[in-house]
Design an enzyme around this catalytic site. Structure first.
Site, PDB file in Angstrom:
ATOM      1  N   SER A  55      28.243   3.033-115.570  1.00 50.87           N
ATOM      2  CA  SER A  55      27.304   2.307-116.431  1.00 50.87           C
ATOM      3  C   SER A  55      27.305   2.901-117.834  1.00 50.87           C
ATOM      4  CB  SER A  55      25.893   2.321-115.837  1.00 50.87           C
ATOM      5  OG  SER A  55      25.410   3.628-115.672  1.00 50.87           O
ATOM      6  N   GLU A  56      27.513   4.219-117.938  1.00 50.47           N
ATOM      7  CA  GLU A  56      27.759   4.849-119.238  1.00 50.47           C
ATOM      8  C   GLU A  56      28.749   5.997-119.089  1.00 50.47           C
ATOM      9  OE1 GLU A  56      23.595   3.179-120.364  1.00 50.47           O
ATOM     10  OE2 GLU A  56      24.144   4.557-118.773  1.00 50.47           O
ATOM     11  N   THR A  57      29.559   6.151-120.130  1.00 48.51           N
ATOM     12  CA  THR A  57      30.471   7.280-120.254  1.00 48.51           C
ATOM     13  C   THR A  57      30.178   7.963-121.583  1.00 48.51           C
ATOM     14  OG1 THR A  57      32.218   6.211-118.961  1.00 48.51           O
ATOM     15  CG2 THR A  57      32.891   8.003-120.423  1.00 48.51           C
TER      16      THR A  57
END
Length: 233
Positions: free
Chosen positions: A48-50
């Protein structure tokens, strides 16, 4: 992309007290290999986030980071900020400030408790469509695939007197069908409701917030190391 590889550390942010559940976060040290390729890397990884750690100033206890969903870059996000703060402390390179596009995010880490806190402002969060519902069961009954655009945050009180909420978040515009734990939304909801909260989100993630003065909110929770992967580009 060429056949080069990068190391991706994966942590789970906002776990419960047993270290279970939590939202996976990919953390990458920026390099010549990743430069100008952050978005396609984040898209390929699919978290969902990096986070890309661009600069680490150990003398000033600061790090500059960039945050990407599978679809776009974000100026601020809660679970990447909390997870990166914890991971840097765990890596013996602790920081007191994360420099993000939205502003400077102050950090506190309690290594014994595996809890990290960051301080942020509600206006740094995306614009959510708030969906207050009557019961936790109503939240759990929602169909994630029914949300096809926008950013939606559904919540209901578990115990209003204690400030305990059940929530889910759907953000198809960010390339996220359903987010397991959303720190930025927790910050914005804390400001919206005007009180500190304990939030149970997703499958079983746990977020804590504290309403501060002058529009600031602290959001925190437990983070655990999950795995390290070599991603081929």
């Amino acid at each position: 992309m060429s056949d080069e590889s990068i190391e991706v550390v994966v942590v789970r942010v906002f776990t419960d007290e047993r270290g279970v559940n939590g939202n996976e976060l990919g953390i990458v040290r920026s390099s010549a290999v990743t430069a100008q390729r952050e978005q396609p890397i984040a898209t390929a990884l699919g978290f969902s986030e990096t986070v890309f750690v661009d600069e680490l100033d150990e003398e000033r206890f600061e790090a500059a980071i960039r945050i990407f969903t599978p679809a776009r870059e974000l100026p601020f996000a809660g679970h990447p900020s909390v997870g990166t703060a914890w991971w840097l402390a765990e890596s013996r390179t602790p920081v007191g400030v994360l420099r993000e596009k939205a502003g400077d995010v102050l950090v506190e880490v309690d290594e014994e408790q595996e809890v990290a806190w960051v301080r942020a402002r509600a206006e740094w969060a995306p614009d959510f469509e708030w969906l207050p519902l009557q019961s936790p069961e109503d939240v759990e009954a929602l169909d994630a695939l029914a949300f096809t655009t926008g950013h939606h945050y559904a919540y209901a009180w578990i115990d209003e007197e204690e400030g305990r909420l059940r929530s889910r978040m759907f953000a198809p515009d960010m390339g996220i069908i359903e987010d397991e734990a959303t720190g930025a939304a927790a910050v914005a909801l804390t400001a919206r409701l005007g009180r500190s909260l304990r939030i149970e989100q997703g499958v079983g993630s746990e977020l804590m917030t504290e309403l501060l003065e002058d529009g600031w909110v602290r959001v925190g929770g437990r983070t655990v190391y999950d795995r390290t992967i070599d991603a081929t580009l």
